[in-house]
Write an enzyme that holds these catalytic residues in place. Structure first.
Site, PDB file in Angstrom:
ATOM      1  N   ARG A  46     -10.678   9.216   3.593  1.00 14.17           N
ATOM      2  CA  ARG A  46     -11.002   8.188   2.593  1.00 14.17           C
ATOM      3  C   ARG A  46     -10.985   8.820   1.202  1.00 14.17           C
ATOM      4  O   ARG A  46     -11.496   9.921   1.011  1.00 14.17           O
ATOM      5  CB  ARG A  46     -12.372   7.576   2.874  1.00 14.17           C
ATOM      6  CG  ARG A  46     -12.698   6.462   1.879  1.00 14.17           C
ATOM      7  CD  ARG A  46     -13.857   5.573   2.276  1.00 14.17           C
ATOM      8  NE  ARG A  46     -13.805   5.088   3.637  1.00 14.17           N
ATOM      9  CZ  ARG A  46     -12.949   4.172   4.086  1.00 14.17           C
ATOM     10  NH1 ARG A  46     -12.074   3.638   3.280  1.00 14.17           N
ATOM     11  NH2 ARG A  46     -12.970   3.802   5.346  1.00 14.17           N
ATOM     12  N   ASP A  57       0.498   4.052   1.452  1.00 11.93           N
ATOM     13  CA  ASP A  57       0.545   4.885   2.665  1.00 11.93           C
ATOM     14  C   ASP A  57       1.210   4.199   3.849  1.00 11.93           C
ATOM     15  O   ASP A  57       1.086   4.664   4.985  1.00 11.93           O
ATOM     16  CB  ASP A  57      -0.876   5.327   3.037  1.00 11.93           C
ATOM     17  CG  ASP A  57      -1.841   4.155   3.135  1.00 11.93           C
ATOM     18  OD1 ASP A  57      -1.404   3.009   2.938  1.00 11.93           O
ATOM     19  OD2 ASP A  57      -3.031   4.383   3.406  1.00 11.93           O
ATOM     20  N   ASP A  75       0.851  -1.193   0.000  1.00 13.53           N
ATOM     21  CA  ASP A  75       0.000   0.000   0.000  1.00 13.53           C
ATOM     22  C   ASP A  75       0.882   1.238   0.000  1.00 13.53           C
ATOM     23  O   ASP A  75       1.978   1.242   0.573  1.00 13.53           O
ATOM     24  CB  ASP A  75      -0.930  -0.005   1.225  1.00 13.53           C
ATOM     25  CG  ASP A  75      -2.156  -0.888   0.994  1.00 13.53           C
ATOM     26  OD1 ASP A  75      -2.251  -1.485  -0.098  1.00 13.53           O
ATOM     27  OD2 ASP A  75      -3.003  -0.971   1.905  1.00 13.53           O
ATOM     28  N   HIS A 116      -4.787  10.041   6.276  1.00 15.97           N
ATOM     29  CA  HIS A 116      -5.500  10.631   5.138  1.00 15.97           C
ATOM     30  C   HIS A 116      -6.979  10.366   5.281  1.00 15.97           C
ATOM     31  O   HIS A 116      -7.406   9.475   6.021  1.00 15.97           O
ATOM     32  CB  HIS A 116      -4.991  10.035   3.821  1.00 15.97           C
ATOM     33  CG  HIS A 116      -5.146   8.547   3.747  1.00 15.97           C
ATOM     34  ND1 HIS A 116      -6.229   7.930   3.195  1.00 15.97           N
ATOM     35  CD2 HIS A 116      -4.344   7.548   4.195  1.00 15.97           C
ATOM     36  CE1 HIS A 116      -6.084   6.616   3.284  1.00 15.97           C
ATOM     37  NE2 HIS A 116      -4.959   6.357   3.895  1.00 15.97           N
ATOM     38  N   MET A 152       1.353   4.561   9.224  1.00 19.55           N
ATOM     39  CA  MET A 152       0.429   4.875   8.125  1.00 19.55           C
ATOM     40  C   MET A 152       0.358   6.395   7.958  1.00 19.55           C
ATOM     41  O   MET A 152       0.233   7.116   8.945  1.00 19.55           O
ATOM     42  CB  MET A 152      -0.958   4.323   8.407  1.00 19.55           C
ATOM     43  CG  MET A 152      -1.907   4.546   7.248  1.00 19.55           C
ATOM     44  SD  MET A 152      -3.543   3.901   7.566  1.00 19.55           S
ATOM     45  CE  MET A 152      -3.490   2.386   6.658  1.00 19.55           C
ATOM     46  N   GLU A 208     -11.059  -7.375  -0.107  1.00 20.84           N
ATOM     47  CA  GLU A 208     -10.199  -8.107  -1.055  1.00 20.84           C
ATOM     48  C   GLU A 208      -9.022  -8.775  -0.333  1.00 20.84           C
ATOM     49  O   GLU A 208      -8.608  -9.877  -0.696  1.00 20.84           O
ATOM     50  CB  GLU A 208      -9.721  -7.189  -2.197  1.00 20.84           C
ATOM     51  CG  GLU A 208      -8.477  -6.362  -1.967  1.00 20.84           C
ATOM     52  CD  GLU A 208      -8.598  -5.341  -0.857  1.00 20.84           C
ATOM     53  OE1 GLU A 208      -9.722  -4.966  -0.528  1.00 20.84           O
ATOM     54  OE2 GLU A 208      -7.560  -4.926  -0.323  1.00 20.84           O
ATOM     55  N   ASP A 209      -8.528  -8.142   0.724  1.00 19.82           N
ATOM     56  CA  ASP A 209      -7.414  -8.744   1.476  1.00 19.82           C
ATOM     57  C   ASP A 209      -7.872  -9.995   2.231  1.00 19.82           C
ATOM     58  O   ASP A 209      -7.139 -10.988   2.311  1.00 19.82           O
ATOM     59  CB  ASP A 209      -6.764  -7.724   2.424  1.00 19.82           C
ATOM     60  CG  ASP A 209      -7.773  -6.943   3.241  1.00 19.82           C
ATOM     61  OD1 ASP A 209      -8.987  -7.105   3.012  1.00 19.82           O
ATOM     62  OD2 ASP A 209      -7.354  -6.162   4.109  1.00 19.82           O
ATOM     63  N   TRP A 233     -13.625  -0.003  -1.230  1.00 17.52           N
ATOM     64  CA  TRP A 233     -12.805  -0.368  -0.084  1.00 17.52           C
ATOM     65  C   TRP A 233     -13.302  -1.632   0.614  1.00 17.52           C
ATOM     66  O   TRP A 233     -14.482  -1.800   0.851  1.00 17.52           O
ATOM     67  CB  TRP A 233     -12.774   0.794   0.927  1.00 17.52           C
ATOM     68  CG  TRP A 233     -11.888   0.519   2.108  1.00 17.52           C
ATOM     69  CD1 TRP A 233     -10.569   0.822   2.229  1.00 17.52           C
ATOM     70  CD2 TRP A 233     -12.260  -0.141   3.315  1.00 17.52           C
ATOM     71  NE1 TRP A 233     -10.087   0.390   3.441  1.00 17.52           N
ATOM     72  CE2 TRP A 233     -11.111  -0.209   4.126  1.00 17.52           C
ATOM     73  CE3 TRP A 233     -13.460  -0.697   3.782  1.00 17.52           C
ATOM     74  CZ2 TRP A 233     -11.112  -0.795   5.392  1.00 17.52           C
ATOM     75  CZ3 TRP A 233     -13.458  -1.297   5.047  1.00 17.52           C
ATOM     76  CH2 TRP A 233     -12.293  -1.330   5.838  1.00 17.52           C
TER      77      TRP A 233
HETATM   78  C1  BGN Z   1     -11.666  -5.242   7.550  1.00 15.09           C
HETATM   79  C2  BGN Z   1     -11.803  -5.222   6.046  1.00 15.09           C
HETATM   80  C3  BGN Z   1     -10.439  -5.306   5.426  1.00 15.09           C
HETATM   81  C4  BGN Z   1      -9.544  -4.206   5.962  1.00 15.09           C
HETATM   82  C5  BGN Z   1      -9.506  -4.286   7.466  1.00 15.09           C
HETATM   83  C6  BGN Z   1      -8.640  -3.225   8.105  1.00 15.09           C
HETATM   84  C7  BGN Z   1     -13.922  -6.181   5.293  1.00 15.09           C
HETATM   85  C8  BGN Z   1     -14.666  -7.441   4.899  1.00 15.09           C
HETATM   86  C9  BGN Z   1     -15.794  -7.641   5.845  1.00 15.09           C
HETATM   87  C10 BGN Z   1     -16.509  -8.956   5.610  1.00 15.09           C
HETATM   88  N1  BGN Z   1     -12.644  -6.333   5.616  1.00 15.09           N
HETATM   89  O1  BGN Z   1     -12.900  -5.118   8.147  1.00 15.09           O
HETATM   90  O2  BGN Z   1     -10.543  -5.235   4.027  1.00 15.09           O
HETATM   91  O3  BGN Z   1      -8.246  -4.293   5.438  1.00 15.09           O
HETATM   92  O4  BGN Z   1     -10.815  -4.201   7.968  1.00 15.09           O
HETATM   93  O5  BGN Z   1      -9.053  -1.942   7.808  1.00 15.09           O
HETATM   94  O6  BGN Z   1     -14.483  -5.098   5.255  1.00 15.09           O
END
Ligand code: BGN
Length: 340
Positions: free
Chosen positions: A281, A186, A184, A279, A276, A249-250, A246
């Site tokens: 959104r 940031d 990332d 910033h 970090m 995906e992770d 947002w």
């Molecule tokens: C989580 C997010 C992640 C994010 C982290 C940290 C979701 C999926 C919900 C089912 N996941 O809640 O993508 O990296 O927070 O900010 O929103």
């Protein structure tokens, strides 16, 4: 020294001289008592031979291998964000970085070659700070590296997963990297001992972020900075292309890793520390309301959603001083053509 010994070099130079003398003789025009053009031609040829010999001997003078653990690294870093820092100033600090943001240690042959992929849009200020810290950080680790910034064109909702896939595909066209860092823009590493190399399993590097009080926000968190070998990436079919906006995906990537019977490697909590850059959104990266549903289906979807259905249009590739700038049209959630 090199495989090309000094004796061989002397011998080659003697042969050259001999050739030169012979050509010199041949080029003498007895009628006009003049040396013809051939003489100058022979000089040109000899110069070329000389250059070639030097190039070969330079190539053969292989630098010694860099140590597996660099002696140039320290421990915790004091991360600052100098006011009014601009890209030009960062560029001036890095004259050893070659165009496209690539680097090889000057005095040894790197043991690891890594690519850094940074998904990006409208965050030039963050990118400047990241490069300001990341280049010296990687150089102290004596890595061979190249930094790729993957820029999503247009104003349609941001898609981190898809940009990571594009970054992987494009980076692999340059070199057979040992390891790819998905980074990332940031997040700044705060400890030199956080080695930017891959592990047996996919690695989650940013496990202790200041934003989360230097702790994991939840056990399977895989966001921020991660490192996978090309084999890991291929095995999980890359990253999901279907998360627009947002979040999620992770978590999907963490699910893919688990489904492929791999574990997650992590640095110790006092080392995997990141600052970090604060910033608001981003516009165009609002929370994705569909992320819960998508994540529920991750198990069913991963084999069809990833590298094997990736579509994008490469708009430009520029070798900037500190990074390779790749701009792509990744379309919209409705497909590639609709954006055009
Ligand atoms: C989580 C997010 C992640 C994010 C982290 C940290 C979701 C999926 C919900 C089912 N996941 O809640 O993508 O990296 O927070 O900010 O929103």
């Amino acid at each position: 020294m090199a495989l090309m010994t000094e004796r061989t070099l002397v011998l080659l130079i003697c042969v050259q001289l001999l050739v030169l003398v012979l050509l010199y003789q041949v080029s003498y025009d007895h009628e006009t008592a003049h040396y013809e053009n051939t003489f100058w031609k022979s000089i040109a040829i000899a110069t070329k031979i000389n250059k070639a010999i030097r190039a070969v001997s330079h190539y053969k003078q292989k630098l010694p291998d860099c140590p597996r653990t660099s002696q140039l690294t320290g421990g915790p870093l004091n991360i600052s964000f100098p006011l009014w820092l601009n890209m030009k100033q960062v560029e001036q600090k890095h004259l050893l970085v070659r165009r496209g943001g690539s680097y090889s240690p000057p005095n040894c042959t790197a043991t690891y070659k890594i690519a850094i992929i940074i998904p990006h849009r409208n965050r030039m200020e963050h990118l400047t700070y990241l490069l300001y810290h990341l280049h010296p950080f990687l150089q102290r680790q004596q890595l061979k590296y190249r930094i790729f910034v993957i820029e999503q064109a247009g104003n349609y909702t941001f898609n981190r997963g898809k940009l990571l896939n594009v970054g992987f595909k494009e980076a692999m066209k340059h070199e057979n990297w040992d390891c790819i860092f998905f980074h990332d823009v940031d997040l700044i590493p705060e400890d030199d001992r956080n080695t930017y190399i891959c592990d047996l399993f996919p690695k989650h590097a940013s496990i202790a972020m200041d934003k989360f009080k230097y702790r994991l926000p939840y056990k399977h968190f895989f966001g921020g900075v991660s490192a996978l070998t090309p084999e890991h990436v291929e095995k999980i079919n890359g990253f999901p292309n279907s998360y627009w906006g947002w979040g999620g995906e992770d978590d999907d990537i963490a699910t893919r890793i688990k489904l492929n019977k791999m574990l997650v490697a992590r640095p110790p909590i006092h080392i995997g520390r990141y600052k970090m850059i604060s910033h608001k959104r981003d516009k165009g990266n609002e929370k994705n309301p569909e992320r819960f549903q998508l994540l529920k289906n991750a198990t069913l979807r991963w084999e069809e959603d990833g590298l094997n259905n990736l579509e994008y249009i490469l708009l430009s590739k520029k070798n900037n001083h500190l990074y390779t700038n790749i701009t792509v049209d990744i379309g919209t959630s409705k497909g590639l053509q609709l954006y055009r």
